[in-house]
Design an enzyme around this catalytic site. Sequence first.
Site, mmCIF file in Angstrom:
data_model
loop_
_atom_site.group_PDB
_atom_site.id
_atom_site.type_symbol
_atom_site.label_atom_id
_atom_site.label_comp_id
_atom_site.label_asym_id
_atom_site.label_seq_id
_atom_site.Cartn_x
_atom_site.Cartn_y
_atom_site.Cartn_z
ATOM 1 N N GLU A 12 0.811 -1.222 0.000
ATOM 2 C CA GLU A 12 0.000 0.000 0.000
ATOM 3 C C GLU A 12 0.845 1.274 0.000
ATOM 4 O O GLU A 12 1.647 1.484 0.907
ATOM 5 C CB GLU A 12 -0.905 0.013 1.232
ATOM 6 C CG GLU A 12 -1.788 1.253 1.319
ATOM 7 C CD GLU A 12 -2.672 1.278 2.548
ATOM 8 O OE1 GLU A 12 -3.664 2.027 2.546
ATOM 9 O OE2 GLU A 12 -2.373 0.549 3.526
ATOM 10 N N GLU A 68 -12.630 3.064 4.648
ATOM 11 C CA GLU A 68 -11.566 3.358 5.607
ATOM 12 C C GLU A 68 -11.425 4.872 5.755
ATOM 13 O O GLU A 68 -10.452 5.471 5.295
ATOM 14 C CB GLU A 68 -10.238 2.726 5.166
ATOM 15 C CG GLU A 68 -9.194 2.709 6.268
ATOM 16 C CD GLU A 68 -7.826 2.279 5.775
ATOM 17 O OE1 GLU A 68 -7.257 1.355 6.367
ATOM 18 O OE2 GLU A 68 -7.320 2.874 4.796
#
Length: 275
Positions: A151, A250
């Site tokens: 990520e 998120e």
Amino acid sequence: MQNNSYTVNCSILFTDVPLLERPAAAKAAGFDAVEFWWPFPTPVPGDRDVDAFVSAVRDAGVRLTGLNFAAGDMPAGDRGILSDPAQVRAFRDNIDVTVGIGKTLGTGAFNALYGNRIDGTDPAEQDRVAAENLAAAGAAAAGIGAVVLIEPVSGAPAYPLLTADDAVAVIRRVERDHDVHSLRLLADLYHLDVNGDDVAAALDSYSDLIGHVQIADSPGRGEPGTGTLDLPTYLSQLSGNGYDGYIGIEYKATRPDTFSWLRDTSSWVAAPTST
């Protein structure tokens, strides 16, 4: 999209209830899937703590779609331990616990935060250690039919992976040097946008490597509709490119009814900022 197309991150949402009550809170809010950052204070928690976490997910009747490997002290600024030469043993031990939880709960993706650059440590040595650790994690994940996610992250000045290109370079290195092919890109649209990446180009260029998607609006990391990120267009683009996985929610809740945007997706997002 319906709620069953989303997986809600219970480490950043439902923070008004204890962690082990959050899977049930997600279910009550209409979600069938959840994801978590590493939910324990140490890389290798005790069996009782692991069993309590597994039971909380199972008893809530939700699926754990994603789980982070241990990432250090996140509130203090840590963003992963896998590239720290001093923590190789801790990360390798954490692989067994993390993938073990995933095997029990049918989890298909594990997020491996790369870790910050360390003062006094050669970045090339960190990258070598990271590739070896990711190869080990990728092999373990592949053994249960899962993938490891890499990520790009914003808001962490010492974190070296900022763009999709940065993350994919790591994936390619592990493929080339270790013959491990179970690493995928985590396309967090908020982080990519904040870091100045060309989000649309990244989604097209790496459509075959995207293993998971997460969303928050930008700027601010709030709910869709609180910023200017054109999330509907990006999600349509992902779907058109063949992505059919979960979308991870998120973001930081900014209003009492934090999921109201799901009831009227036509008003999610303000017009994109012109360039």
